[in-house]
Design an enzyme around this catalytic site. Sequence first.
Site, PDB file in Angstrom:
ATOM      1  N   ASN A  71      40.232  36.715  48.324  1.00 33.15           N
ATOM      2  CA  ASN A  71      39.984  36.990  46.906  1.00 33.15           C
ATOM      3  C   ASN A  71      41.271  37.277  46.130  1.00 33.15           C
ATOM      4  O   ASN A  71      41.212  37.690  44.972  1.00 33.15           O
ATOM      5  CB  ASN A  71      39.046  38.192  46.764  1.00 33.15           C
ATOM      6  CG  ASN A  71      37.672  37.899  47.338  1.00 33.15           C
ATOM      7  OD1 ASN A  71      37.167  36.802  47.177  1.00 33.15           O
ATOM      8  ND2 ASN A  71      37.089  38.874  48.008  1.00 33.15           N
ATOM      9  N   HIS A 157      26.058  43.078  43.362  1.00 31.07           N
ATOM     10  CA  HIS A 157      26.752  43.487  44.587  1.00 31.07           C
ATOM     11  C   HIS A 157      26.133  44.760  45.157  1.00 31.07           C
ATOM     12  O   HIS A 157      25.630  45.621  44.428  1.00 31.07           O
ATOM     13  CB  HIS A 157      28.223  43.743  44.237  1.00 31.07           C
ATOM     14  CG  HIS A 157      29.117  43.924  45.415  1.00 31.07           C
ATOM     15  ND1 HIS A 157      29.433  45.148  45.936  1.00 31.07           N
ATOM     16  CD2 HIS A 157      29.769  43.008  46.176  1.00 31.07           C
ATOM     17  CE1 HIS A 157      30.260  44.990  46.963  1.00 31.07           C
ATOM     18  NE2 HIS A 157      30.478  43.699  47.131  1.00 31.07           N
ATOM     19  N   GLU A 201      26.979  41.572  37.269  1.00 32.62           N
ATOM     20  CA  GLU A 201      28.363  41.194  37.546  1.00 32.62           C
ATOM     21  C   GLU A 201      28.772  40.212  36.452  1.00 32.62           C
ATOM     22  O   GLU A 201      27.932  39.457  35.952  1.00 32.62           O
ATOM     23  CB  GLU A 201      28.477  40.523  38.916  1.00 32.62           C
ATOM     24  CG  GLU A 201      28.258  41.491  40.049  1.00 32.62           C
ATOM     25  CD  GLU A 201      28.312  40.840  41.426  1.00 32.62           C
ATOM     26  OE1 GLU A 201      29.109  39.905  41.649  1.00 32.62           O
ATOM     27  OE2 GLU A 201      27.536  41.283  42.290  1.00 32.62           O
ATOM     28  N   SER A 205      29.914  37.313  42.767  1.00 29.50           N
ATOM     29  CA  SER A 205      30.853  37.190  43.886  1.00 29.50           C
ATOM     30  C   SER A 205      30.458  36.114  44.881  1.00 29.50           C
ATOM     31  O   SER A 205      31.319  35.516  45.519  1.00 29.50           O
ATOM     32  CB  SER A 205      30.981  38.529  44.600  1.00 29.50           C
ATOM     33  OG  SER A 205      29.739  38.955  45.104  1.00 29.50           O
ATOM     34  N   ASP A 230      30.289  44.394  36.036  1.00 31.49           N
ATOM     35  CA  ASP A 230      31.232  44.505  37.156  1.00 31.49           C
ATOM     36  C   ASP A 230      32.053  43.220  37.153  1.00 31.49           C
ATOM     37  O   ASP A 230      31.552  42.146  37.454  1.00 31.49           O
ATOM     38  CB  ASP A 230      30.426  44.667  38.455  1.00 31.49           C
ATOM     39  CG  ASP A 230      31.308  44.704  39.700  1.00 31.49           C
ATOM     40  OD1 ASP A 230      32.428  44.157  39.657  1.00 31.49           O
ATOM     41  OD2 ASP A 230      30.862  45.246  40.719  1.00 31.49           O
ATOM     42  N   HIS A 233      35.347  39.875  40.067  1.00 30.88           N
ATOM     43  CA  HIS A 233      35.832  38.509  40.310  1.00 30.88           C
ATOM     44  C   HIS A 233      36.201  37.768  39.029  1.00 30.88           C
ATOM     45  O   HIS A 233      36.401  36.560  39.058  1.00 30.88           O
ATOM     46  CB  HIS A 233      34.776  37.723  41.107  1.00 30.88           C
ATOM     47  CG  HIS A 233      34.560  38.312  42.453  1.00 30.88           C
ATOM     48  ND1 HIS A 233      35.300  37.944  43.554  1.00 30.88           N
ATOM     49  CD2 HIS A 233      33.729  39.297  42.872  1.00 30.88           C
ATOM     50  CE1 HIS A 233      34.926  38.658  44.601  1.00 30.88           C
ATOM     51  NE2 HIS A 233      33.962  39.489  44.213  1.00 30.88           N
ATOM     52  N   LYS A 263      41.182  42.234  44.024  1.00 34.63           N
ATOM     53  CA  LYS A 263      40.970  40.775  44.120  1.00 34.63           C
ATOM     54  C   LYS A 263      42.153  40.097  43.407  1.00 34.63           C
ATOM     55  O   LYS A 263      43.226  40.067  43.978  1.00 34.63           O
ATOM     56  CB  LYS A 263      39.608  40.418  43.548  1.00 34.63           C
ATOM     57  CG  LYS A 263      38.539  41.417  44.062  1.00 34.63           C
ATOM     58  CD  LYS A 263      37.400  40.820  44.717  1.00 34.63           C
ATOM     59  CE  LYS A 263      36.360  41.862  45.074  1.00 34.63           C
ATOM     60  NZ  LYS A 263      36.397  42.286  46.465  1.00 34.63           N
TER      61      LYS A 263
HETATM   62  C1  PLP Z   1      31.187  42.323  42.625  1.00 35.44           C
HETATM   63  C2  PLP Z   1      31.943  43.331  43.410  1.00 35.44           C
HETATM   64  N1  PLP Z   1      31.943  44.603  42.997  1.00 35.44           N
HETATM   65  C3  PLP Z   1      32.618  45.553  43.644  1.00 35.44           C
HETATM   66  C4  PLP Z   1      33.312  45.271  44.796  1.00 35.44           C
HETATM   67  C5  PLP Z   1      33.994  46.370  45.520  1.00 35.44           C
HETATM   68  O1  PLP Z   1      35.360  46.392  45.187  1.00 35.44           O
HETATM   69  P1  PLP Z   1      36.407  47.022  46.192  1.00 35.44           P
HETATM   70  O2  PLP Z   1      36.680  45.986  47.224  1.00 35.44           O
HETATM   71  O3  PLP Z   1      37.588  47.332  45.335  1.00 35.44           O
HETATM   72  O4  PLP Z   1      35.780  48.236  46.766  1.00 35.44           O
HETATM   73  C6  PLP Z   1      33.366  43.957  45.260  1.00 35.44           C
HETATM   74  C7  PLP Z   1      34.144  43.619  46.465  1.00 35.44           C
HETATM   75  O5  PLP Z   1      33.747  43.411  47.518  1.00 35.44           O
HETATM   76  C8  PLP Z   1      32.648  42.964  44.566  1.00 35.44           C
HETATM   77  O6  PLP Z   1      32.616  41.703  44.999  1.00 35.44           O
END
Ligand code: PLP
Length: 407
Positions: A71, A157, A201, A205, A230, A233, A263
Amino acid sequence: MTGRERHRLSGVAQIFPGENRLSDESLNRFVTEKLADLEKRDLRRTLRATGRAHGASVRRGQHELVSFACNDYLNLSQHPEVIAASCAATRALGAGAGASRYVTGNHALYAPLEQSLASLKGTEDAIVFGSGYLANIGVIPALVGPQDLIVMDEHCHSCLFAGAKLAGSRIIEFAHNDAAAAEDLLARHRAQHRFSLVLTEGVFSMDGDRAPLAELLASARRHDAWLMSDDAHGLGVVGEGRGSGTVAGQPLDIPLQMGTLSKAVGTYGGYLCASRAVAELIRNRARSLIYTTGLPPGVIAAATKALEIIATDKALVARPLAAARHFAAIRGMPEPQSPIVPILLGTPTRALDASAALEERGFLVVAIRPPTVPEGTARLRCAFSSAHSQDDIEGLAGALSKVLASL
Ligand SMILES: Cc1ncc(COP(=O)(O)O)c(C=O)c1O
């Protein structure tokens, strides 16, 4: 002698022969059966040591593979200026923060990073967490509770669901990216609750598609609900680098913009961009911010440098999406909306077999299986980055055609 007396005498808990065996047995039985079940359904996960080599290449054991699994969309974790910033901060301030931000862990590098985030997202303020996961499980319960309603996309997520469950609110999911369904849920249920949060999101993701943020924001406003997106990505790769909250060059006024530094930013940490008042409340109420150690100075300095590059290098920011679009055009797929291109295969076995066959041909593309994605939608997830060459992209497209034909 009772257990408690023995403990008091020795000062430490001791296990005497024959004691506690029952709980050991039930624990062992539980984990063995659980693992066997996961194995049988091709859902057991294995951690494999994978080192970054150069560009988009990684090393696994003796093999070097072109990775489409990372990522780090802009390859900024490998950028000389980002590494130099990290090393300089580590030399100056040490390898770790030493304590929570509220004790001594709030080193001076946090403020410039939070200012950069707020400026990139066009919000008054930003607050940095230890990770994106910690941001979601901290922000959501700080804003809503058991009297409240959370309306969320079914493909959100895992950490958005974790935050929602921690809040104890009523949770209703809407069909993926169906803004009309979200509107309908708000129309039917919002009035019975004190507050309401809409969660999505910005860039999904595992699907790579973008949420209808403008429509969700309008629905949320109509029903006095708060939209939280969120953008894990999206930052650095869509919206001219500003993320999914920027549509056709214009920032949407999303009140709660969460994301991660792990990411496209290439380092580690999470954030919430919001108004000054919201950020101040989160600073006071988010447990996963208050009761955890601050990020190491080197991580913060690297993230600040990476954001500077994202804000200024438009050509770099455009590359991952261009790479994904080139790949999709070769395969005759619809034009991707982000650097993430899923190849749906259905069963975990098919996804694992395809991933293994690609690995034999020199490509790392991970198999994504339930519960990360819904049952029946196991897939390969191809993540494109600025480090991929034309040869890498065309090589993957060719190898994939052969692998899919042989499944
Ligand atoms: C959509 C989404 N939100 C949050 C996270 C979590 O982020 P982090 O890896 O910084 O804990 C991820 C990562 O895996 C993600 O894909």
